[in-house]
Design a protein around this motif. Structure first.
Motif, mmCIF file in Angstrom:
data_model
loop_
_atom_site.group_PDB
_atom_site.id
_atom_site.type_symbol
_atom_site.label_atom_id
_atom_site.label_comp_id
_atom_site.label_asym_id
_atom_site.label_seq_id
_atom_site.Cartn_x
_atom_site.Cartn_y
_atom_site.Cartn_z
ATOM 1 N N HIS A 274 -8.358 -41.263 7.205
ATOM 2 C CA HIS A 274 -8.349 -41.063 5.753
ATOM 3 C C HIS A 274 -9.724 -40.622 5.258
ATOM 4 O O HIS A 274 -10.742 -41.189 5.649
ATOM 5 N N LEU A 275 -9.736 -39.605 4.411
ATOM 6 C CA LEU A 275 -10.976 -39.217 3.730
ATOM 7 C C LEU A 275 -10.693 -39.218 2.231
ATOM 8 O O LEU A 275 -9.754 -38.555 1.768
ATOM 9 N N THR A 276 -11.493 -39.965 1.489
ATOM 10 C CA THR A 276 -11.263 -40.031 0.044
ATOM 11 C C THR A 276 -11.786 -38.754 -0.608
ATOM 12 O O THR A 276 -12.909 -38.328 -0.341
ATOM 13 N N ILE A 277 -10.949 -38.156 -1.438
ATOM 14 C CA ILE A 277 -11.365 -36.989 -2.221
ATOM 15 C C ILE A 277 -11.522 -37.463 -3.662
ATOM 16 O O ILE A 277 -10.568 -37.937 -4.282
ATOM 17 N N ALA A 278 -12.743 -37.359 -4.167
ATOM 18 C CA ALA A 278 -12.995 -37.848 -5.529
ATOM 19 C C ALA A 278 -12.524 -36.836 -6.559
ATOM 20 O O ALA A 278 -11.903 -37.189 -7.568
ATOM 21 N N GLU A 279 -12.821 -35.559 -6.301
ATOM 22 C CA GLU A 279 -12.537 -34.532 -7.309
ATOM 23 C C GLU A 279 -12.341 -33.187 -6.650
ATOM 24 O O GLU A 279 -13.048 -32.850 -5.701
ATOM 25 N N VAL A 280 -11.415 -32.424 -7.188
ATOM 26 C CA VAL A 280 -11.237 -31.036 -6.745
ATOM 27 C C VAL A 280 -11.487 -30.154 -7.964
ATOM 28 O O VAL A 280 -10.788 -30.268 -8.978
ATOM 29 N N LEU A 281 -12.508 -29.322 -7.870
ATOM 30 C CA LEU A 281 -12.924 -28.512 -9.014
ATOM 31 C C LEU A 281 -12.632 -27.037 -8.750
ATOM 32 O O LEU A 281 -12.643 -26.599 -7.594
ATOM 33 N N PRO A 282 -12.398 -26.250 -9.828
ATOM 34 C CA PRO A 282 -12.098 -24.831 -9.629
ATOM 35 C C PRO A 282 -13.300 -24.039 -9.104
ATOM 36 O O PRO A 282 -14.441 -24.491 -9.206
ATOM 37 N N PHE A 283 -13.015 -22.870 -8.579
ATOM 38 C CA PHE A 283 -13.999 -22.031 -7.884
ATOM 39 C C PHE A 283 -14.870 -21.283 -8.908
ATOM 40 O O PHE A 283 -14.725 -20.078 -9.121
ATOM 41 N N THR A 284 -15.753 -22.032 -9.567
ATOM 42 C CA THR A 284 -16.632 -21.408 -10.570
ATOM 43 C C THR A 284 -18.045 -21.955 -10.411
ATOM 44 O O THR A 284 -18.251 -23.038 -9.847
ATOM 45 N N LEU A 285 -19.004 -21.205 -10.975
ATOM 46 C CA LEU A 285 -20.391 -21.666 -10.954
ATOM 47 C C LEU A 285 -20.518 -23.004 -11.688
ATOM 48 O O LEU A 285 -21.234 -23.906 -11.239
ATOM 49 N N ALA A 286 -19.796 -23.135 -12.808
ATOM 50 C CA ALA A 286 -19.876 -24.387 -13.578
ATOM 51 C C ALA A 286 -19.453 -25.585 -12.721
ATOM 52 O O ALA A 286 -20.028 -26.675 -12.822
ATOM 53 N N SER A 287 -18.453 -25.371 -11.864
ATOM 54 C CA SER A 287 -17.998 -26.461 -10.986
ATOM 55 C C SER A 287 -19.078 -26.835 -9.981
ATOM 56 O O SER A 287 -19.299 -28.013 -9.692
ATOM 57 N N VAL A 288 -19.731 -25.824 -9.414
ATOM 58 C CA VAL A 288 -20.759 -26.092 -8.411
ATOM 59 C C VAL A 288 -21.912 -26.872 -9.061
ATOM 60 O O VAL A 288 -22.406 -27.858 -8.499
ATOM 61 N N ILE A 289 -22.296 -26.458 -10.246
ATOM 62 C CA ILE A 289 -23.375 -27.164 -10.951
ATOM 63 C C ILE A 289 -22.938 -28.601 -11.256
ATOM 64 O O ILE A 289 -23.682 -29.560 -11.009
ATOM 65 N N ALA A 290 -21.718 -28.757 -11.748
ATOM 66 C CA ALA A 290 -21.221 -30.103 -12.083
ATOM 67 C C ALA A 290 -21.179 -30.979 -10.838
ATOM 68 O O ALA A 290 -21.562 -32.154 -10.871
ATOM 69 N N GLY A 291 -20.736 -30.421 -9.732
ATOM 70 C CA GLY A 291 -20.670 -31.181 -8.473
ATOM 71 C C GLY A 291 -22.046 -31.652 -8.049
ATOM 72 O O GLY A 291 -22.236 -32.813 -7.667
ATOM 73 N N HIS A 292 -23.020 -30.759 -8.133
ATOM 74 C CA HIS A 292 -24.390 -31.136 -7.763
ATOM 75 C C HIS A 292 -24.922 -32.228 -8.684
ATOM 76 O O HIS A 292 -25.556 -33.187 -8.219
ATOM 77 N N GLU A 293 -24.667 -32.089 -9.952
ATOM 78 C CA GLU A 293 -25.210 -33.075 -10.895
ATOM 79 C C GLU A 293 -24.574 -34.448 -10.651
ATOM 80 O O GLU A 293 -25.248 -35.474 -10.716
ATOM 81 N N LYS A 294 -23.272 -34.452 -10.339
ATOM 82 C CA LYS A 294 -22.621 -35.742 -10.061
ATOM 83 C C LYS A 294 -23.220 -36.400 -8.820
ATOM 84 O O LYS A 294 -23.448 -37.601 -8.795
ATOM 85 N N LEU A 295 -23.460 -35.617 -7.783
ATOM 86 C CA LEU A 295 -23.971 -36.198 -6.539
ATOM 87 C C LEU A 295 -25.405 -36.705 -6.676
ATOM 88 O O LEU A 295 -25.862 -37.473 -5.840
ATOM 89 N N GLU A 296 -26.101 -36.253 -7.696
ATOM 90 C CA GLU A 296 -27.467 -36.759 -7.897
ATOM 91 C C GLU A 296 -27.466 -38.204 -8.360
ATOM 92 O O GLU A 296 -28.443 -38.921 -8.182
ATOM 93 N N GLY A 297 -26.387 -38.629 -8.969
ATOM 94 C CA GLY A 297 -26.321 -40.017 -9.441
ATOM 95 C C GLY A 297 -25.688 -40.912 -8.381
ATOM 96 O O GLY A 297 -25.942 -40.757 -7.193
ATOM 97 N N HIS A 298 -24.882 -41.834 -8.829
ATOM 98 C CA HIS A 298 -24.203 -42.754 -7.906
ATOM 99 C C HIS A 298 -22.711 -42.657 -8.226
ATOM 100 O O HIS A 298 -22.152 -43.527 -8.887
ATOM 101 N N PRO A 299 -22.075 -41.569 -7.790
ATOM 102 C CA PRO A 299 -20.692 -41.307 -8.218
ATOM 103 C C PRO A 299 -19.678 -42.221 -7.551
ATOM 104 O O PRO A 299 -20.001 -42.935 -6.602
ATOM 105 N N ALA A 300 -18.435 -42.138 -8.030
ATOM 106 C CA ALA A 300 -17.325 -42.848 -7.386
ATOM 107 C C ALA A 300 -17.208 -42.352 -5.954
ATOM 108 O O ALA A 300 -17.610 -41.228 -5.639
ATOM 109 N N ALA A 301 -16.658 -43.196 -5.087
ATOM 110 C CA ALA A 301 -16.515 -42.817 -3.672
ATOM 111 C C ALA A 301 -15.664 -41.563 -3.540
ATOM 112 O O ALA A 301 -14.713 -41.357 -4.288
ATOM 113 N N GLY A 302 -16.016 -40.734 -2.582
ATOM 114 C CA GLY A 302 -15.170 -39.581 -2.272
ATOM 115 C C GLY A 302 -15.890 -38.259 -2.380
ATOM 116 O O GLY A 302 -16.919 -38.132 -3.049
ATOM 117 N N LYS A 303 -15.313 -37.269 -1.713
ATOM 118 C CA LYS A 303 -15.913 -35.944 -1.669
ATOM 119 C C LYS A 303 -15.609 -35.154 -2.932
ATOM 120 O O LYS A 303 -14.541 -35.292 -3.531
#
Ligand SMILES: NC(=O)c1ccc[n+]([C@@H]2O[C@H](COP(=O)([O-])OP(=O)(O)OC[C@H]3O[C@@H](n4cnc5c(N)ncnc54)[C@H](OP(=O)(O)O)[C@@H]3O)[C@@H](O)[C@H]2O)c1
Length: 310
Positions: A274-303
């Motif tokens: 099992h691999l937990t998936i936290a969020e699936v975001l659309p293929f956009t620059l805004a998603s990539v930026i949002a993903g990076h910003e979330k990982l800088e903090g202490h997000p919920a478990a999952g990719k």
């Protein structure tokens, strides 16, 4: 071909950009893959922030991303294990943040039909880490009881499951909010590091301790948990002061470890891991930026996965 790159080191919203790139040239040992999904890893965040700039030189614009999954669109003449149209899992040295990547054939395996695109892309680096650390770095020295710190994380959660498949007793720590997840993965005993002192509760119990956390003070507790003379493995920094005799090891990728073998092992275990998936975001620059910003903090478990609509 659309790709997402960093134009410099710095904050996500300042340096991540969308670029239009020419298709890469192929040779007879390479495979071209149209990507369906790619993962954002803590490593990408550190690379973008410049944490590795002293020992890894990047040429800007640099397309991040090591992990992806997609469909083969072209194969070199020496490639026999995949063909055009196959669904595959990809491990690249940069370049998966985009519509297409060209990789050596030995860094690609066929994706099991039962494995989702999200899991296929999300599992790559965490699985290579868990598998190579256990199989190659520790090997026969691992012992019967293993402590996994950061057991709720992508690497830690795969470690717990892989170790249980090998019949190990697994002690685990993570934050309280992830206790149910970690117990469901099969950990024999669990301590919430944000409520109790795992170092005291599990003192001197583990033959091997693996610090798979993103940071904090796990090293101190890990040393207490390691039996004297045991193994202590860190994915990040080893404790600055080694307070107990033991075998202190830093894990890192190595050319001695075969991606093909490790990814093949993943496909064989796919239906039981099992691999937990936290969020699936659309293929956009805004998603990539949002993903990076979330990982800088202490997000919920999952990719966090970026996925294209097909
Ligand atoms: N050396 C290598 O080759 C290699 C390979 C892969 C990964 N890594 C590194 O290993 C780390 C884990 O990777 P990952 O992909 O598994 O990350 P992840 O999915 O974000 O997991 C991070 C883990 O760290 C725990 N954690 C976060 N903050 C913590 C703190 N202050 N104290 C203790 N634990 C804390 C989290 O637990 P809770 O959320 O439950 O608190 C979670 O279990 C990252 O730093 C990554 O860059 C290194």
């Amino acid at each position: 071909m659309k790709r997402f790159a960093i134009k410099d080191y710095g904050p996500a919203s300042d340096v991540l950009i969308e670029i239009e790139a020419e298709p890469r040239l192929m040779d007879d040992t390479h495979v071209r893959v149209e990507l369906t999904a790619f993962a954002i890893n803590p490593y990408d965040v550190a690379l973008r922030q410049g944490a590795m700039r002293d020992f890894r030189t990047l040429k800007f614009p640099y397309v991040l991303g090591n992990d992806g999954a997609g469909i083969v669109t072209e194969v070199g003449s020496k490639i026999t294990h995949v063909k055009v149209g196959d669904e595959v899992i990809v491990h690249a040295v940069g370049g998966t943040y985009g519509e297409e990547v060209v990789v050596p054939g030995k860094k690609i395996v066929r994706k099991p039909v039962s494995m989702s695109w999200e899991v296929a892309a999300g599992a790559v680096t965490p699985w290579l880490t868990a598998y190579n650390l256990v199989t190659h770095l520790l090997g026969d020295t691992i012992g019967g009881t293993v402590m996994v710190q950061g057991a709720s994380g992508a690497v830690g959660s795969l470690l717990v499951q892989f170790l249980k498949k090998q019949g190990k007793t697994v002690l685990a720590s993570a934050s309280k909010r992830n206790e149910t997840l970690v117990r469901q993965l099969g950990a024999d005993q669990f301590v919430a590091y944000d409520e109790e002192d795992a170092g005291k509760i599990f003192a001197d119990q583990a033959d091997s301790v693996i610090d798979a956390t993103k940071g904090g003070r796990a090293g101190e507790a890990g040393m207490e948990i390691m039996k004297a003379g045991g193994n202590f493995v860190a994915l990040n920094d080893l404790p600055s002061e080694q307070k107990k005799p033991g075998n202190y090891l830093s894990f890192g990728p190595s050319k001695d470890y075969s991606d093909f073998d490790a990814l093949t092992a993943l496909t064989e275990l796919a239906d039981t891991i099992h691999l937990t998936i936290a969020e699936v975001l659309p293929f956009t620059l805004a998603s990539v930026i949002a993903g990076h910003e979330k990982l800088e903090g202490h997000p919920a478990a999952g990719k966090i996965i970026i996925k294209k609509e097909r």
